[in-house]
Design a protein around this motif. Structure first.
Motif, PDB file in Angstrom:
ATOM      1  N   GLY A  86       0.820  -1.205   0.000  1.00 19.11           N
ATOM      2  CA  GLY A  86       0.000   0.000   0.000  1.00 19.11           C
ATOM      3  C   GLY A  86       0.854   1.255   0.000  1.00 19.11           C
ATOM      4  N   MET A  87       1.921   1.254   0.815  1.00 20.51           N
ATOM      5  CA  MET A  87       2.840   2.398   0.847  1.00 20.51           C
ATOM      6  C   MET A  87       3.576   2.544  -0.478  1.00 20.51           C
ATOM      7  SD  MET A  87       4.051   4.971   2.457  1.00 20.51           S
ATOM      8  CE  MET A  87       3.592   4.729   4.182  1.00 20.51           C
ATOM      9  N   VAL A  88       3.970   1.428  -1.081  1.00 20.53           N
ATOM     10  CA  VAL A  88       4.628   1.482  -2.388  1.00 20.53           C
ATOM     11  C   VAL A  88       3.717   2.141  -3.416  1.00 20.53           C
ATOM     12  CG1 VAL A  88       5.589   0.094  -4.277  1.00 20.53           C
ATOM     13  CG2 VAL A  88       6.059  -0.539  -1.900  1.00 20.53           C
ATOM     14  N   ASP A  89       2.441   1.794  -3.378  1.00 24.07           N
ATOM     15  CA  ASP A  89       1.482   2.388  -4.309  1.00 24.07           C
ATOM     16  C   ASP A  89       1.319   3.887  -4.058  1.00 24.07           C
ATOM     17  OD1 ASP A  89      -0.737   2.130  -6.335  1.00 24.07           O
ATOM     18  OD2 ASP A  89      -1.939   2.777  -4.621  1.00 24.07           O
ATOM     19  N   VAL A  90       1.301   4.301  -2.778  1.00 24.04           N
ATOM     20  CA  VAL A  90       1.172   5.720  -2.444  1.00 24.04           C
ATOM     21  C   VAL A  90       2.352   6.519  -2.996  1.00 24.04           C
ATOM     22  CG1 VAL A  90       1.205   7.374  -0.533  1.00 24.04           C
ATOM     23  CG2 VAL A  90      -0.284   5.378  -0.421  1.00 24.04           C
ATOM     24  N   ILE A  91       3.565   6.012  -2.812  1.00 25.40           N
ATOM     25  CA  ILE A  91       4.749   6.721  -3.305  1.00 25.40           C
ATOM     26  C   ILE A  91       4.786   6.722  -4.832  1.00 25.40           C
ATOM     27  CG2 ILE A  91       7.262   6.794  -3.280  1.00 25.40           C
ATOM     28  CD1 ILE A  91       5.968   7.585  -0.659  1.00 25.40           C
TER      29      ILE A  91
END
Length: 261
Positions: free
Chosen positions: A92-97
């Motif tokens: 999820g964090m990878v997608d946000v960045i």
């Protein structure tokens, strides 16, 4: 579309140093968040390079391993090394960045990018109870996938939740990962044995296999292969070794129970 997107212009000479440091801050923090979230090293390097180039910084140099980021803006005498001690699999964090990087490429102003980075830093991680519940649900679904018995479903769900509970609880006190997987799989095997021996359980093997699935380093194995294919041999070997040791720890915890019984 973002309301505050505007065309990026070259800053005045009086603001040049401040502007460059802002770009440096955004790029290196994006890289740090990606690495802490389990992203591939080539993705991190590409993201940091693209952010720097979009904001008009030429000749940035990035070197990333699974534990270190070295970032330099040679023409502006800026260099920083960031050591990463804690890593997880947070897609999820990878997608946000990734989305932030795309917004920057479309023209997001540097100050807006900084505000977004600060909000991401302040964002809450998944709550502990949700991770435990997800572990139980994952094991439940894998037992169905393996065509297990309905009578074994409660044990698989409880074992999966117990494994995640033990692993995350131990990680709050120590970062020695491989012991966490060992003890988690050990207690999963104990629970499965007791459920089959003294309860309505039918297939101990399937219960254990389903319950340990939340512990299996699937993302790590996939990333190791992708790193090797992309030519990042150092990162590929390091991640492959970590995945192998994690799998060994899981297997050792289960094997100990079979040896004792």
């Amino acid at each position: 579309m973002l309301n505050d997107i505007e065309i990026i212009e070259e800053p005045d000479d009086s603001l040049k140093e401040s502007y460059v440091r802002d770009v440096f801050f955004v790029a290196i923090n994006c890289g740090k968040l990606l690495l802490e979230s389990g992203a591939e090293t080539y993705r991190i390097e590409d993201t940091m390079m693209r952010i720097s180039n979009t904001y008009g910084i030429s000749n940035p140099q990035v070197f990333v391993t699974p534990t270190v980021i070295i970032f330099s803006m040679n023409e502006h005498s800026l260099t920083q090394t960031v050591r990463i001690d804690e890593r997880a699999n947070d897609l999820g964090m990878v997608d946000v960045i990734n989305n932030l990087s795309r917004d920057i490429a479309r023209g997001l102003p540097i100050k807006s990018a900084i505000r977004k980075i600060e909000k991401i830093h302040d964002a809450l991680v998944f709550p502990f109870w949700l991770m435990v519940l997800s572990g139980g649900m994952t094991a439940f679904m894998f037992l169905l996938l393996f065509d297990g018995s309905v009578a074994d479903l409660p044990a698989a769900a409880f074992g999966g939740a117990l494994g995640v509970f033990i692993m995350e609880s131990i990680l709050r006190f120590t970062r020695v990962k491989f012991f966490t997987e060992f003890f988690a799989s050990f207690f999963i095997a104990v629970t499965s044995f007791l459920y089959v021996q003294y309860g309505p359980g039918l297939n101990m093997d399937l219960i254990i296999i389903a319950a340990v699935m939340p512990l299996v380093p699937g993302v790590l194995i996939t990333n190791a292969i992708r790193e090797m294919i992309r030519g990042h041999l150092l990162a590929g070997v390091m991640k492959g070794t970590e995945a192998m040791l994690t799998a060994f720890a899981i297997g050792a915890g289960v094997a100990l129970i079979f040896m004792l019984i």
